[in-house]
Design a protein around this motif. Structure first.
Motif, PDB file in Angstrom:
ATOM      1  N   LEU A 206       0.822  -1.203   0.000  1.00  0.00           N
ATOM      2  CA  LEU A 206       0.000   0.000   0.000  1.00  0.00           C
ATOM      3  C   LEU A 206       0.861   1.260   0.000  1.00  0.00           C
ATOM      4  N   MET A 207       0.418   2.250  -0.771  1.00  0.00           N
ATOM      5  CA  MET A 207       0.931   3.604  -0.621  1.00  0.00           C
ATOM      6  C   MET A 207      -0.066   4.297   0.282  1.00  0.00           C
ATOM      7  N   ALA A 208       0.357   4.653   1.484  1.00  0.00           N
ATOM      8  CA  ALA A 208      -0.590   5.229   2.433  1.00  0.00           C
ATOM      9  C   ALA A 208      -0.457   6.750   2.448  1.00  0.00           C
ATOM     10  N   THR A 209      -1.609   7.395   2.506  1.00  0.00           N
ATOM     11  CA  THR A 209      -1.635   8.853   2.646  1.00  0.00           C
ATOM     12  C   THR A 209      -2.373   9.252   3.920  1.00  0.00           C
ATOM     13  N   GLY A 210      -2.906   8.242   4.610  1.00  0.00           N
ATOM     14  CA  GLY A 210      -3.654   8.579   5.814  1.00  0.00           C
ATOM     15  C   GLY A 210      -3.804   7.395   6.738  1.00  0.00           C
ATOM     16  N   LEU A 211      -4.372   7.656   7.915  1.00  0.00           N
ATOM     17  CA  LEU A 211      -4.760   6.578   8.817  1.00  0.00           C
ATOM     18  C   LEU A 211      -5.958   7.050   9.620  1.00  0.00           C
ATOM     19  N   TYR A 212      -6.761   6.111  10.046  1.00  0.00           N
ATOM     20  CA  TYR A 212      -7.998   6.448  10.755  1.00  0.00           C
ATOM     21  C   TYR A 212      -8.833   7.438   9.941  1.00  0.00           C
ATOM     22  N   GLY A 213      -8.805   7.286   8.627  1.00  0.00           N
ATOM     23  CA  GLY A 213      -9.629   8.137   7.788  1.00  0.00           C
ATOM     24  C   GLY A 213      -9.177   9.578   7.678  1.00  0.00           C
ATOM     25  N   LYS A 214      -8.008   9.894   8.268  1.00  0.00           N
ATOM     26  CA  LYS A 214      -7.506  11.263   8.201  1.00  0.00           C
ATOM     27  C   LYS A 214      -6.166  11.282   7.488  1.00  0.00           C
ATOM     28  N   GLU A 215      -5.703  12.483   7.123  1.00  0.00           N
ATOM     29  CA  GLU A 215      -4.369  12.623   6.557  1.00  0.00           C
ATOM     30  C   GLU A 215      -3.330  12.063   7.516  1.00  0.00           C
ATOM     31  N   LEU A 216      -2.253  11.548   6.973  1.00  0.00           N
ATOM     32  CA  LEU A 216      -1.165  11.045   7.812  1.00  0.00           C
ATOM     33  C   LEU A 216      -0.617  12.167   8.673  1.00  0.00           C
ATOM     34  N   PRO A 217      -0.478  11.938   9.965  1.00  0.00           N
ATOM     35  CA  PRO A 217       0.266  12.920  10.768  1.00  0.00           C
ATOM     36  C   PRO A 217       1.757  12.855  10.400  1.00  0.00           C
ATOM     37  N   ASN A 218       2.467  13.937  10.645  1.00  0.00           N
ATOM     38  CA  ASN A 218       3.895  13.970  10.299  1.00  0.00           C
ATOM     39  C   ASN A 218       4.658  12.790  10.871  1.00  0.00           C
ATOM     40  N   GLN A 219       4.340  12.432  12.125  1.00  0.00           N
ATOM     41  CA  GLN A 219       5.126  11.387  12.786  1.00  0.00           C
ATOM     42  C   GLN A 219       4.886  10.002  12.194  1.00  0.00           C
ATOM     43  N   ASN A 220       3.855   9.870  11.377  1.00  0.00           N
ATOM     44  CA  ASN A 220       3.588   8.580  10.747  1.00  0.00           C
ATOM     45  C   ASN A 220       4.023   8.545   9.289  1.00  0.00           C
ATOM     46  N   GLY A 221       4.723   9.595   8.844  1.00  0.00           N
ATOM     47  CA  GLY A 221       5.309   9.548   7.504  1.00  0.00           C
ATOM     48  C   GLY A 221       4.629  10.401   6.464  1.00  0.00           C
ATOM     49  N   ALA A 222       3.981  11.471   6.885  1.00  0.00           N
ATOM     50  CA  ALA A 222       3.288  12.351   5.944  1.00  0.00           C
ATOM     51  C   ALA A 222       4.263  12.865   4.883  1.00  0.00           C
ATOM     52  N   PRO A 223       3.775  13.098   3.684  1.00  0.00           N
ATOM     53  CA  PRO A 223       2.389  12.890   3.244  1.00  0.00           C
ATOM     54  C   PRO A 223       2.177  11.556   2.516  1.00  0.00           C
ATOM     55  N   LEU A 224       3.267  10.807   2.314  1.00  0.00           N
ATOM     56  CA  LEU A 224       3.155   9.578   1.522  1.00  0.00           C
ATOM     57  C   LEU A 224       4.138   8.559   2.064  1.00  0.00           C
ATOM     58  N   ARG A 225       3.642   7.378   2.393  1.00  0.00           N
ATOM     59  CA  ARG A 225       4.532   6.354   2.907  1.00  0.00           C
ATOM     60  C   ARG A 225       4.157   4.982   2.360  1.00  0.00           C
ATOM     61  N   LEU A 226       5.077   4.063   2.519  1.00  0.00           N
ATOM     62  CA  LEU A 226       4.867   2.703   2.064  1.00  0.00           C
ATOM     63  C   LEU A 226       4.389   1.850   3.242  1.00  0.00           C
ATOM     64  N   VAL A 227       3.496   0.901   2.970  1.00  0.00           N
ATOM     65  CA  VAL A 227       3.073  -0.061   3.988  1.00  0.00           C
ATOM     66  C   VAL A 227       3.160  -1.461   3.377  1.00  0.00           C
ATOM     67  N   VAL A 228       4.018  -2.285   3.961  1.00  0.00           N
ATOM     68  CA  VAL A 228       4.203  -3.652   3.459  1.00  0.00           C
ATOM     69  C   VAL A 228       3.951  -4.590   4.636  1.00  0.00           C
ATOM     70  N   PRO A 229       2.708  -5.040   4.817  1.00  0.00           N
ATOM     71  CA  PRO A 229       2.317  -5.606   6.110  1.00  0.00           C
ATOM     72  C   PRO A 229       2.991  -6.923   6.473  1.00  0.00           C
ATOM     73  N   TRP A 230       3.578  -7.636   5.504  1.00  0.00           N
ATOM     74  CA  TRP A 230       4.211  -8.906   5.861  1.00  0.00           C
ATOM     75  C   TRP A 230       5.702  -8.741   6.154  1.00  0.00           C
ATOM     76  N   LYS A 231       6.173  -7.500   6.120  1.00  0.00           N
ATOM     77  CA  LYS A 231       7.578  -7.222   6.422  1.00  0.00           C
ATOM     78  C   LYS A 231       7.675  -6.396   7.701  1.00  0.00           C
ATOM     79  N   TYR A 232       8.865  -6.401   8.307  1.00  0.00           N
ATOM     80  CA  TYR A 232       9.067  -5.590   9.505  1.00  0.00           C
ATOM     81  C   TYR A 232       8.845  -4.115   9.178  1.00  0.00           C
TER      82      TYR A 232
END
Ligand code: HEM
Lengths: 316, 220
Positions: A206-232
């Motif tokens: 996944l290319m994530a731009t948000g969490l909990y239905g909101k924009e990604l907060p800075n501390q979670n990798g705003a504005p665009l981050r990668l999510v690869v759930p089977w990897k660390y």
């Protein structure tokens, strides 16, 4: 508006609080066990009335987990994002000055049209969807996080890499003036990560731009981050400014820092220990007891095929 | 009130209570839900940090006493050292319980297998004889010389604690290295105290010997 906001949610979409993890539950139990019954229940009464994050994903997808979500507070205050400092509380405390807008992403390498895109233009074609994934940190803790984003594979298809593209390399922004951790060289900056092409094309990636239905907060990798759930977790590179299609396995930051501890693949694997701690179990944030870690973080049915015949102990 | 009475009746109880402050604050933050999302890890880290801090503080006592020439400072050494052991024991308990749930078949292989655990464990074990021999009666029974020799084990524990810390951090070594530098200064001070008179007397000998031989050669 490109990104859904929490206030767009209708009341009918709101889940009762009881569905969320509440670590206060066992803290209360611990107080009781210590004989501090009165004290413990006092504290409990005080904290249970604290507002809970109200959120419900639109519809359950095939890759979503049923497990209880971690609270918005836990997800946004307990972070490993070394660009903002090495303590878990640092990213939330130090990422205030970071400016995720405006943002551009450079697309380079073996691709039909190398170009630099405005973030809005890059993600406009895609419908953002909720994905509830387990996130397993290499430090043996885990969370359940409702991401908002779109499959990386859809983006890659649009970017049209050439047949020479065997891997995708990613790079985090380098802004030491806004990212205090980058002023010190405990890791080599900027942070880089990579995936093999089939991993990048997996519908789970996944290319994530948000969490909990909101924009990604800075501390979670705003504005665009990668999510690869089977990897660390550290494979999930944050604040991405460059996507490059390459023909060889690209360097990755933690592998450069400690090659015997962090490999390129970094698949969650209870059988392969980190040299300093066991990966057999993990503590789900909010729980007291540890739980067994699942092969590929529980996503084996979707991803194990990509590694058939590979020695996972060598390719850790 | 004489100084001894003041130290014994007032200063020592005050220091005793101050040393309980870190654990009290930790407990308070725990029960009021003011720790991070992973409070059990916070407890391990906080008790570990205070173990190392108390070791360092204990190692400060002798230099402070010598440099300030305030003899009663020595009266706090045992108290502070026992607190180091107290926090170390709590730290070890958090590992045994929160990390391993007293599953001995997990714990026993873990200790020799993971170097940072091995070193931490050895450092803590080396504090046991020091805690056991800390009473007045045993100290007297052992005699100053033997007791002092035994209690130099704290130097090994201090170095071990720093190595333990250095080996457990993922990337940022600045904190363990800072403790390492402080421990190096404190142990360096002892080395200097030990060597300085020897060097001085060696110099004295050279000075007093060589003119004599010269004279001796000239004499006949
Ligand atoms: C004199 C003895 C010891 C000292 C001075 C000491 C000190 C420390 C320090 C300073 C930390 C790091 C805190 C932080 O990250 O902020 C730590 C963490 C830790 N220590 Fe110790 N320790 C000692 C003994 C032990 C023993 C006996 C064990 C277990 C057998 C142990 C297991 C751990 C563990 C599991 C961590 C957490 C590692 C992590 O965060 O990944 N320590 N200790």
């Amino acid at each position: 508006m490109l990104i859904k906001r929490a206030d767009d949610l209708k009341p009918s979409e709101i889940t009762p609080e009881s569905l969320y993890y509440n670590r206060r539950e066992w803290i209360r139990m611990a107080s009781a066990a210590l004989g501090g019954m009165a004290f413990g229940s006092l504290v409990w009464q005080d904290t249970i009335s604290a507002p809970c994050q109200e959120y419900k994903p639109k519809a359950k997808g095939p890759y979503d987990t049923d497990e209880k979500l971690n609270s918005y507070k836990d997800i946004t205050t307990y972070n490993n994002y070394y660009e903002f400092g090495t303590d878990k509380s640092d990213p939330a405390e130090n990422s205030g000055p970071f400016k995720p807008k405006p943002w551009t992403v450079a697309v380079e390498g073996h691709v039909k049209k190398p170009a630099t895109y405005n973030l809005e233009d890059l993600i406009k074609p895609f419908k953002l969807e909720d994905r509830i994934y387990r996130m397993r940190c290499v430090e043996a803790w885990s969370m359940v996080i409702p991401w908002l984003g779109f499959p990386l594979g859809d983006l890659i298809k649009r970017l049209e890499p050439t047949s020479k593209a065997k891997y995708v390399a990613f790079e985090t922004v380098f802004r030491p003036e806004q990212m205090v951790g980058q002023r010190r060289p405990y890791l080599r900056w900027p942070y880089v990560e990579g995936l093999r092409m089939d991993e990048a094309m997996s519908p789970l990636t996944l290319m994530a731009t948000g969490l909990y239905g909101k924009e990604l907060p800075n501390q979670n990798g705003a504005p665009l981050r990668l999510v690869v759930p089977w990897k660390y977790g550290y494979k999930g590179i944050k604040s991405i400014v460059k996507i490059k299609f390459v023909d060889n396995e690209p360097p990755t930051t933690w592998n450069i820092a400690a090659p015997d501890e962090y490999g390129f693949y970094s698949n969650v694997n209870p059988e392969v220990d980190h040299p300093r701690w066991s990966q057999k179990t993990e503590r789900r944030i909010g729980e007291f007891r540890k739980r067994p870690t699942l092969m590929f973080n529980g996503y084996a049915e979707h991803v194990a095929g990509m590694y058939a015949g590979m020695d996972m102990k060598k390719n850790y | 009130m004489t100084q001894t009475v003041f130290v014994r009746k007032i200063l020592k109880p005050v220091v005793f209570l101050l040393c309980l402050l870190p654990i009290s604050l930790l407990a308070y933050d725990f029960f009021t839900d003011n720790l991070s999302a992973n409070p059990l890890d916070d407890i391990t880290d906080t008790t570990g940090t205070w173990t190392l801090r108390f070791i360092v503080i204990t190692l400060c006592v002798t230099p402070v006493r010598r440099l300030t020439k305030w003899a009663p400072a020595g009266k706090f050494r045992r108290l502070l050292g026992l607190y180091a052991f107290f926090y170390g024991s709590l730290h070890f308990m958090t590992y045994l319980y929160f990390d391993k749930f007293f599953e001995w078949e997990e714990i026993l292989p873990d200790i020799p297998k993971r170097p940072f655990i091995t070193v931490g464990f050895a450092s803590l074990v080396l504090m046991i004889p020091l805690a056991l021999t800390s009473t007045d009666r045993i100290t007297k029974w052992m005699g100053g010389k033997k007791w002092n020799a035994l209690h130099r084990l704290i130097y090994v524990t201090a170095i071990g604690g720093v190595i333990h810390y250095l080996w457990l951090v993922k990337a940022d070594t600045s904190r363990p290295l800072t403790y390492g530098a402080i421990v190096a200064v404190l142990l360096g001070y002892r080395l200097w105290v030990y060597l300085a008179p020897k060097i001085a007397s060696l110099r004295m000998k050279q000075k007093s010997v060589s003119p004599q031989t010269e004279r001796g050669q000239l004499a006949p």
